[in-house]
Design an enzyme around this catalytic site. Structure first.
Site, PDB file in Angstrom:
ATOM      1  N   GLU A 198       3.457 -29.521 -24.824  1.00 41.80           N
ATOM      2  CA  GLU A 198       2.266 -30.252 -25.252  1.00 41.80           C
ATOM      3  C   GLU A 198       2.631 -31.698 -25.475  1.00 41.80           C
ATOM      4  O   GLU A 198       3.766 -32.018 -25.822  1.00 41.80           O
ATOM      5  CB  GLU A 198       1.789 -29.712 -26.622  1.00 41.80           C
ATOM      6  N   GLU A 223      -6.583 -23.764 -36.098  1.00 39.27           N
ATOM      7  CA  GLU A 223      -5.827 -24.952 -36.508  1.00 39.27           C
ATOM      8  C   GLU A 223      -5.910 -26.054 -35.455  1.00 39.27           C
ATOM      9  O   GLU A 223      -5.750 -25.792 -34.256  1.00 39.27           O
ATOM     10  CB  GLU A 223      -4.356 -24.583 -36.737  1.00 39.27           C
ATOM     11  N   VAL A 241      -2.641 -18.379 -46.705  1.00 37.15           N
ATOM     12  CA  VAL A 241      -2.140 -18.655 -48.056  1.00 37.15           C
ATOM     13  C   VAL A 241      -3.112 -19.587 -48.788  1.00 37.15           C
ATOM     14  O   VAL A 241      -3.435 -19.392 -49.961  1.00 37.15           O
ATOM     15  CB  VAL A 241      -0.737 -19.323 -47.975  1.00 37.15           C
ATOM     16  N   LYS A 256       0.621 -17.953 -28.019  1.00 39.68           N
ATOM     17  CA  LYS A 256      -0.023 -19.269 -28.087  1.00 39.68           C
ATOM     18  C   LYS A 256      -0.564 -19.744 -26.742  1.00 39.68           C
ATOM     19  O   LYS A 256      -1.540 -20.495 -26.693  1.00 39.68           O
ATOM     20  CB  LYS A 256       0.944 -20.292 -28.667  1.00 39.68           C
ATOM     21  N   ARG A 258      -5.948 -13.964 -39.725  1.00 36.60           N
ATOM     22  CA  ARG A 258      -5.728 -13.327 -41.034  1.00 36.60           C
ATOM     23  C   ARG A 258      -6.206 -14.263 -42.126  1.00 36.60           C
ATOM     24  O   ARG A 258      -6.612 -15.385 -41.852  1.00 36.60           O
ATOM     25  CB  ARG A 258      -4.234 -13.073 -41.220  1.00 36.60           C
ATOM     26  N   GLU A 305      -3.365 -23.680 -32.703  1.00 36.50           N
ATOM     27  CA  GLU A 305      -3.214 -22.223 -32.752  1.00 36.50           C
ATOM     28  C   GLU A 305      -4.263 -21.613 -33.654  1.00 36.50           C
ATOM     29  O   GLU A 305      -4.910 -22.301 -34.444  1.00 36.50           O
ATOM     30  CB  GLU A 305      -1.809 -21.809 -33.206  1.00 36.50           C
ATOM     31  N   LYS A 331       3.453 -25.887 -44.736  1.00 37.00           N
ATOM     32  CA  LYS A 331       2.523 -26.549 -45.654  1.00 37.00           C
ATOM     33  C   LYS A 331       2.992 -26.449 -47.103  1.00 37.00           C
ATOM     34  O   LYS A 331       3.516 -25.407 -47.495  1.00 37.00           O
ATOM     35  CB  LYS A 331       1.150 -25.884 -45.537  1.00 37.00           C
TER      36      LYS A 331
HETATM   37  P1  ADP Z   1       3.597 -22.542 -36.244  1.00 37.90           P
HETATM   38  O1  ADP Z   1       2.909 -21.403 -35.552  1.00 37.90           O
HETATM   39  O2  ADP Z   1       5.081 -22.453 -36.189  1.00 37.90           O
HETATM   40  O3  ADP Z   1       3.056 -22.816 -37.621  1.00 37.90           O
HETATM   41  P2  ADP Z   1       1.889 -24.645 -35.117  1.00 37.90           P
HETATM   42  O4  ADP Z   1       1.585 -24.668 -33.675  1.00 37.90           O
HETATM   43  O5  ADP Z   1       0.826 -24.146 -36.040  1.00 37.90           O
HETATM   44  O6  ADP Z   1       3.262 -23.826 -35.346  1.00 37.90           O
HETATM   45  O7  ADP Z   1       2.337 -26.082 -35.586  1.00 37.90           O
HETATM   46  C1  ADP Z   1       2.825 -26.328 -36.900  1.00 37.90           C
HETATM   47  C2  ADP Z   1       2.918 -27.808 -37.190  1.00 37.90           C
HETATM   48  O8  ADP Z   1       3.746 -28.454 -36.205  1.00 37.90           O
HETATM   49  C3  ADP Z   1       1.592 -28.555 -37.099  1.00 37.90           C
HETATM   50  O9  ADP Z   1       0.842 -28.466 -38.286  1.00 37.90           O
HETATM   51  C4  ADP Z   1       2.099 -29.973 -36.818  1.00 37.90           C
HETATM   52  O10 ADP Z   1       2.597 -30.545 -38.005  1.00 37.90           O
HETATM   53  C5  ADP Z   1       3.259 -29.754 -35.874  1.00 37.90           C
HETATM   54  N1  ADP Z   1       2.806 -29.790 -34.457  1.00 37.90           N
HETATM   55  C6  ADP Z   1       2.478 -28.744 -33.667  1.00 37.90           C
HETATM   56  N2  ADP Z   1       2.077 -29.148 -32.423  1.00 37.90           N
HETATM   57  C7  ADP Z   1       2.143 -30.501 -32.409  1.00 37.90           C
HETATM   58  C8  ADP Z   1       1.862 -31.531 -31.430  1.00 37.90           C
HETATM   59  N3  ADP Z   1       1.409 -31.236 -30.203  1.00 37.90           N
HETATM   60  N4  ADP Z   1       2.042 -32.813 -31.808  1.00 37.90           N
HETATM   61  C9  ADP Z   1       2.491 -33.132 -33.040  1.00 37.90           C
HETATM   62  N5  ADP Z   1       2.784 -32.226 -34.002  1.00 37.90           N
HETATM   63  C10 ADP Z   1       2.627 -30.918 -33.709  1.00 37.90           C
END
Ligand code: ADP
Length: 450
Positions: free
Chosen positions: A200, A275, A294, A116, A291, A287, A237
């Site tokens: 973050e 995303e 779902v 990431k 791929r 991120e 999700k």
């Molecule tokens: P993973 O790879 O585990 O799916 P992500 O980085 O895609 O992790 O984040 C998954 C979820 O976590 C996001 O959809 C959001 O709901 C929450 N999230 C991630 N980063 C943040 C952030 N900086 N602030 C608030 N919520 C976050």
């Protein structure tokens, strides 16, 4: 052209790929564990090969067995589905070393986006807006605390190798930092063998908006709009829709172009999802998934395209069958994830399906590998089906979802279906007024865990 494709996956996504192969006149090979000998993907494929015992590590993650299955059957390409080996750069390398084709991005792109920190760095360079945060990895607690003060709490500490909601911890205040930092690190190490973390700004009321991108690997790339996946439980999700209820055509065009241009810049090949968190009209990259997701069917519904077919085409070296100008949104689509889980605790609930009836009719798509008498094995993910509806507009899609939920029968086990009927009684869901915290709060108020 491929004559035969092996699908290195199981369940509904294996069926999804087999269906695309069949429409394209391509033979399909299913692989399966001993626990899946009676699974629908084995029945539906043209050929099948047993690749190991039940545990995923010994079967669906067993690269040597999968390559051997290709050689035995003469399959020229491998579709990884999602999960399992779909984002494993080493697997891609091994496939190529055997003269086979991986249906997906290059090992290099998977590697870049799988970390990431590197992904964020790359996106910043490509002009994609990101969540404000640390400049790369944070080496120790003292640095983390200093950054927390500078950025202002709350902040989120994330494992660079994290995924599936694991390795992410929020620090609401300075007091929480030590525990959050240590836990994120430990989870990164335990689950992904990498304890590097970054920080973050924690956004308090964002929506999760993701952009579907697609490239041909030759410098051409398009976007297929957004999906709103804000309804999440434990960062996972459960309900997805396209288009996003709060995104304007201008916003879509702007962020979509940024994403498509970025993918064209790096010669990205195949399907990808970028995303974002979306708050106060701004998009913040979190991120990229390299791929098929779902939730890809909601995008297929509104654009009328078959994303798996396109993945196979570009892997064959053919151009995409559409340009950006051909892509027009038609109506609204919603997907709900049906899990073999018992409410209110969402405990996994494998077992035998005594009766299964799929909903049907106009605008209803049921992607599932269930059948009457099927025994869901306890070894894998609890997702057993996806109900996808499409309507001319959001109210029609919602009405269709309610209707289809009334028709579906999955007897013998508990599922997450009652959750969706309950959600459809909520004004916020009907009006599209929700963010990433909405579902957790609602569950707390309405389904107190027992
Ligand atoms: P993973 O790879 O585990 O799916 P992500 O980085 O895609 O992790 O984040 C998954 C979820 O976590 C996001 O959809 C959001 O709901 C929450 N999230 C991630 N980063 C943040 C952030 N900086 N602030 C608030 N919520 C976050």
């Amino acid at each position: 052209m491929f004559d035969k494709i092996l699908i290195a996956n199981r369940g509904e996504i294996a069926l999804r790929v087999i269906r695309a192969c069949r429409e394209m006149g391509i033979q399909s090979v299913a692989v399966h564990s001993t626990a899946d000998a009676d699974a629908m993907h084995v029945r539906m494929a043209d050929e099948s090969v047993c690749i190991g015992p039940p545990a995923g590590t010994q079967s669906y993650l067993n690269m040597a067995s999968i390559i051997a299955a290709c050689e035995v059957t003469g399959a020229q390409a491998i579709h990884p589905g999602y999960g399992f080996l779909s984002e494993n750069a080493n697997f891609v390398q091994i496939i190529e070393d055997h003269g086979l084709t991986f249906i997906g991005p290059t090992a290099e792109h998977i590697r870049i986006m799988g970390d990431k920190i590197t992904a964020k760095d790359t996106m910043i360079k490509l002009g994609v807006p990101c969540v404000p945060g640390s400049d790369g990895g944070v080496p120790d607690l003292a640095t983390a605390k200093k950054l927390g003060e500078e950025m202002g709490y709350p902040v989120i500490i994330k494992a660079t190798a994290g995924g599936g909601g694991k390795g992410m911890k929020v620090a609401e205040t300075a007091e929480d930092m030590e525990k959050a930092f240590m836990t994120a690190r430990a989870e990164g190490k335990a689950n992904f063998g990498n304890d590097e973390v970054y920080i973050e700004k924690y956004l308090t009321t964002p929506r999760h908006i993701e952009i579907q991108v697609f490239g041909d690997g030759k410098g051409n790339a398009v976007h297929l709009g957004e999906r709103d996946c804000s309804l999440q439980r434990r960062h996972q999700k459960v309900f997805e829709e396209a288009p996003g209820p709060c995104i304007t055509p201008e916003e879509r065009a702007r962020i979509g172009k940024i994403c498509a241009d970025a993918m064209a810049d790096i010669n990205y090949i195949g399907a990808g999802t970028i995303e974002f968190l979306y708050e106060n009209g701004e998009f913040y990259f979190i991120e990229m998934n390299t791929r098929l997701q779902v939730e890809h069917p909601v995008t297929e519904s509104i654009f009328g395209v078959d994303l798996v077919r396109e993945q196979i085409r570009v892997a064959e070296g053919l151009p995409m069958s559409f340009t950006q100008d051909d892509l027009e949104i038609n109506g609204h689509s919603i997907e709900v994830r049906i899990n073999a889980e018992k409410l209110p605790n969402f405990t996994p609930c494998p077992g035998k399906i005594s009766q299964y009836h799929a909903p049907g009719g106009l605008g209803v798509r049921m992607d599932s590998a269930l059948y009457d008498g099927y025994s869901i094995p306890p070894y894998y993910d609890s997702l057993i089906g996806k109900l996808i509806v499409h309507g001319r507009d959001r109210p029609e899609a919602l009405a269709r979802l309610a209707r289809a939920l009334g028709e579906i029968i999955i007897d013998g086990i508990d599922t997450s279906l009652p959750l969706f009927s309950a959600l459809l009684a909520e004004d916020d869901i009907l009006s599209g007024n929700y963010n990433i915290h909405w579902l957790e709060k609602w569950l707390e108020a309405n389904m107190a865990e027992g």
